[in-house]
Each structure stands twice: as C-alpha cells, then as structure tokens.
Design a protein around this motif. Sequence first.
Motif, short mmCIF file in Angstrom:
data_model
loop_
_atom_site.label_atom_id
_atom_site.label_comp_id
_atom_site.label_asym_id
_atom_site.label_seq_id
_atom_site.Cartn_x
_atom_site.Cartn_y
_atom_site.Cartn_z
N GLY A 168 0.79 -1.21 0.00
CA GLY A 168 0.00 0.00 0.00
C GLY A 168 0.83 1.26 0.00
N ILE A 169 0.17 2.37 -0.36
CA ILE A 169 0.77 3.69 -0.29
C ILE A 169 -0.37 4.69 -0.13
CG2 ILE A 169 0.81 3.91 -2.81
CD1 ILE A 169 3.34 5.65 -2.51
N ASN A 170 -0.17 5.72 0.72
CA ASN A 170 -1.25 6.66 1.01
C ASN A 170 -0.67 8.06 1.20
OD1 ASN A 170 -3.65 7.88 1.76
ND2 ASN A 170 -3.57 7.13 3.86
N GLN A 171 -0.61 8.83 0.10
CA GLN A 171 0.00 10.16 0.13
C GLN A 171 -1.02 11.28 -0.04
OE1 GLN A 171 3.14 9.97 -2.82
NE2 GLN A 171 4.56 9.00 -1.37
N HIS A 172 -2.27 10.94 -0.35
CA HIS A 172 -3.35 11.94 -0.41
C HIS A 172 -4.68 11.21 -0.31
CE1 HIS A 172 -4.73 11.02 -4.53
NE2 HIS A 172 -3.45 10.85 -4.82
N TYR A 231 -14.32 -0.79 -2.94
CA TYR A 231 -13.21 -0.05 -3.51
C TYR A 231 -12.06 0.12 -2.52
CZ TYR A 231 -15.99 1.16 -7.60
OH TYR A 231 -16.73 1.10 -8.75
N VAL A 232 -10.87 -0.11 -3.02
CA VAL A 232 -9.65 0.14 -2.25
C VAL A 232 -8.76 1.06 -3.08
CG1 VAL A 232 -7.62 -0.86 -1.16
CG2 VAL A 232 -9.78 -2.11 -1.10
N TYR A 233 -8.18 2.07 -2.41
CA TYR A 233 -7.38 3.08 -3.11
C TYR A 233 -5.96 3.13 -2.58
CZ TYR A 233 -11.92 4.68 -4.75
OH TYR A 233 -13.16 4.74 -5.33
N LEU A 234 -5.00 3.25 -3.51
CA LEU A 234 -3.61 3.55 -3.20
C LEU A 234 -3.34 4.91 -3.83
CD1 LEU A 234 -3.84 0.38 -3.13
CD2 LEU A 234 -1.40 0.35 -3.67
#
Length: 590
Positions: free
Chosen positions: A546-550, A574-577
Amino acid sequence: MEHITRQTFLQQCFGLGTLAVLSPIMTYAQHESTSDENFYQQIVQANNKEVAKLLTVFSSDITEIRRRLGFDLANLAAGYAESTSQYYQKEELVIAMTKIIRFILKAQQADGTLNLGNLASPPDTAFILEPLCVAATIFKHNTTPILATLKELLKEFILKAGESLRVGGIHTPNHRWVVSAALAQINDLFPNPAYVKRIDEWLSENIYIDSDGHYLERSMIYAEVTDRCLITMARLLKRPTLLEPVRKNLNLTYFYIEPNGDLVTTDSRRQDQFMTINVLNHYHDYRYLAIKDNNAAFASITKFIEKVKGFDEKIMVDLLPFCLEEPTYLKPLPTPKAPSVNFEKFFKTTNLVRIRKNDTTSTIFGGADFPIIIASGRSTNSNLFAFRKGEAILKYLRFSTDFFSTGYFRSQGITYQDGKYILHQRIEAPYYQPLPKQFKKANGDYKHAPSTDGRFWNKMDFEHRPQSNVKIIDTTISIEEKDGINELIFSSKGTDGISVTIEFCFKEGGQLTGVKEVENSPNNYLLAGKTGEYTYGKDTIKFGQGINQHTKIKSLEGEMYSSHFGTLKTDGMYVYLTGITPFEHKITIG
C-alpha cells in the motif's frame, strides 16, 4: 418437419422405443453426466412448466408489446406439437397463442414494423420474428382445423413484417444480419426471391471479422447475435461458407470465458464493455457447430454451459421450440474433449491479454479508441487489469491522475517485452498564446473547436494559436504474471506534484482486511499498510504494497464525465492507493 418424422428422428438418434414416460428434471448443475434421452426429457419438462405459467399469464389481458411475446407463442406452439408434452394438442394453448398473435397484429404499424424499443423498427421487428417464425415452422405441415385461424394470423403478421424488412433500414452492424436471418426464415416459410435479393444486398457489404475473431462491434452480446443469425442463414439458404466467421468467433470466445461462465467484455465497443454478462446465450451456437462439425472442444464447451448458473431458467426454458424447428440440436454431441484451462493469449487486434491457470485468470487491457469520445460504438474502457481467483474477483483495476482533469489512464496499446506487458500513455496539456494577426476576426466570433489536447471545446480557434508552458504526464505500467501472482509496476512522471490514484474494485459481498474505511464513504477503503486481503467464499486475493499520500478519491473519471455529472463507478468494494508524481510504485496481486 412433421411430428411423426420428428419422433422417428429422435428414436433413431437416441435409440428410444417411446418418449411417452418422463422422469423428474435432473439438471447438469446437479449431475455430472446426463444421457441425451434424459436431456430431451428435461427440455420437454421445462416447456411443460413454462406453458403452465403462460396459461396463467394469458388468462388476463395483454397490455404491453414486448419481444418476449414471440418466445411465449413459440413455447406454446412447442408444447402443443410435442406428443410427449402434457399439453399435447390441448385447445387452451391454441386460445392463448391466438390471443398473443392478435395483440401483436394490433400493435403492428402500417409499414409492418413494431414499436419495440425503437420506433417503427425493422431490426427490432426482426428480433420478434425469430421465435414467431419458429412457431410457424412447427405448424407448417399441420393441417388440423383448430390451427387454421392461428396459422393464418401468423402468416398475416409475418408477411407484412417481411415487407418492412425487405425495404427497411438498420442502425448497427449486427442489425444487417438480424434482418437477413429473419428474411431467411420468412423465405423458408413463404418463398419469395425478393427476400433473398435483399439478404444478398446486405451480405454484399461483407462480414467483417478480424484476425483474432472479433466482429466489428467487438461485443460479446452482439457477437452471439451475429453468430446465431449467420447459422440461421447458413442452414436455411444452404450457404455453409457463412459458418466460417462463426467458427472463428466461437474459437475466440472460449478464451474470454471465466471459470464461472462470465465473459470478458473489456474490449467491447458497445454497452457491455462495463457490464457483467455470461456465456449462456452462446449455447445454441456451440451446440449446433459441435454436432455439425463433430467438434469435440465445442461439445465440451456446450456441456460446460449446461452447468453455468441460470441455464435452466434462461436457456432450457426456451429450447423445445428450437429443437422442433431444427432437429440438428437434438443429435448426440460428439465425445467432449476439453480445451486447455492453462493458457496465455495476446489478442493484438484489441490489445487484450488473457492468462488462465485453472480457476485463476488475469485480464490486461490497453486498447481504447483514440481520441476518447464517450459514445456507443467506441471502446473507452479504463479497466486496465482484472483478476479472478476462484470466487474472489477483482472486477477491475484503474489508474487516474488529476493532471488537468484528464482522468483515468487509457493505454495507447500494449507491447510485450521480456515477459512483461507494457502499457503507456503520454498526455501534453499546453497553454495558448494570442492568435496571430491573420487569424483574428473583427467580431471575435472564432471557430468552435476542441482544444488541441482534446480536453474541452470553445470558440477559440485553438489550432491556430501558438502554444507555451506545455505540461506533460507520461505514465508506464508494466504487468508480469508468475505462477498466478501478478506484479504491476507504475511509473508516472513529467510534471511534479500531480496526485495519482490506483483504484481496485472488488466484487461486492466479499470481506476486506488490512484496509481502513474512508470516513463517511461506505465501501471505500485506503490501503496504507503493507498488504490487504479480499475474501469471497473459500478464496482470497492478496494485494499490496500500500501507499497513502493523499485522499483524493472522487471524480477520478475526468472532465469529459464530470462536465455531464457522469460517473464510471460500478457496484463493488473499492480500495485506493494514492501517490504524488514523480510516482514509482510496485504492487503484487495474487
């Protein structure tokens, strides 16, 4: 074909002394093997159930013209004509059939068409003619007085509709073959050289099928329609060459079948590119050619379709009329030989890749029609990747940036290099300088045209303006499959500080772990940790890192959709990176 001949035919095919005694329905979904004899009995039983329902339905007034009425009449005709049916020669069926055809005749326009979906539509009229002509064929040689009025009413409608098809127009590529197949059926009932002349006029445009096996529309819905129509013309007009594109398309279709019977539609140019459909409607086509060509692979696919969920309700229920009209469907299948469930196929004509290893499949797509214009008849799908592991389904993966609201990534093709499939898109967004003197207008009324990057329109005469401050975003995605695990590497660069989003959409109803739900946004999750898991039934898909920058996860479609308040979001979990350019990130899915 007369009923006595049909009975003799069935006895010869199946070695039956009689078909009078029926056993309880045993579906292929419940039993791995069922004899041809039992299968025919199941078809009759299914028709018995449908007829019972229809007699209740048509005890009331008919209030709506719909295509299904044609199949209702055909099913009643089959029940009446089949001697093993519990409704064999029952007068109440004739009453119901007469009621239906009188209603359809009342709805028929002066030019012979019906208002079915489209107004006064020759192709939509052709669709209802298919089952009505099947019913008329079943009764063709039956001279029982009780059927005389019904047959005359059927003839009246069919001939009047036939004239509308002989001179009327169409909208889409497959409509040519729908109209032609209906004319072939009418010609078989009431021979007329004018019908064949019109068929030949449409056929003279030629049937396009690409080297992979796609028809013009690249749609699984309309490919099946085309296959069925070409089979009808081939057998009724004695033109076996019309079966060649059908064979080619059905060979392709196998590679688009998911283990549960769903069909890949990502590269379609029609409405099914964002729909979930299955292979059920292809049953008649596979069965007919399996028997005609002694094709063991098609026989295996036929048997597989009989086990797909919904077969009894959607296919078996309407089989009897078609079997009575064309007895080829009832001949024994050749011994099935299953095609491989382990393959990797790159369909270069549509830039679609299918990888299957038993019940695990991967789909890669990079073949949208450029420039992107949102319209039926164009491939605009932004689903770049999909993955299935048994019951666990990643419906699609998309990539989006907020680069001038250009929205989802759509690859400009696929290249294969060193075991990897490479997807790429480069977008340039300029700013515009004042018009050169020679293009200036005194009234300020300039050409209404799209910007040179295609993002928007205005009366600015963009093509003649010098450009400056050109911004660029260049995205490459490589995908490599190894033993059921997919490695995706994302690289997006050019202009710094652009928000990018990787979007996973999993089948609704599953269980997600390792993710964090977005506040006040049900079914939307962020993957900030190392890995997440999605479980459905007994199967699990693992994904990460995973990555979460915004947290910009809305309006990912871009301006072409948002300007019309549109969305491409489907049902799902839904899953967001999320990241910021320059963006380099690797994820694995498996």
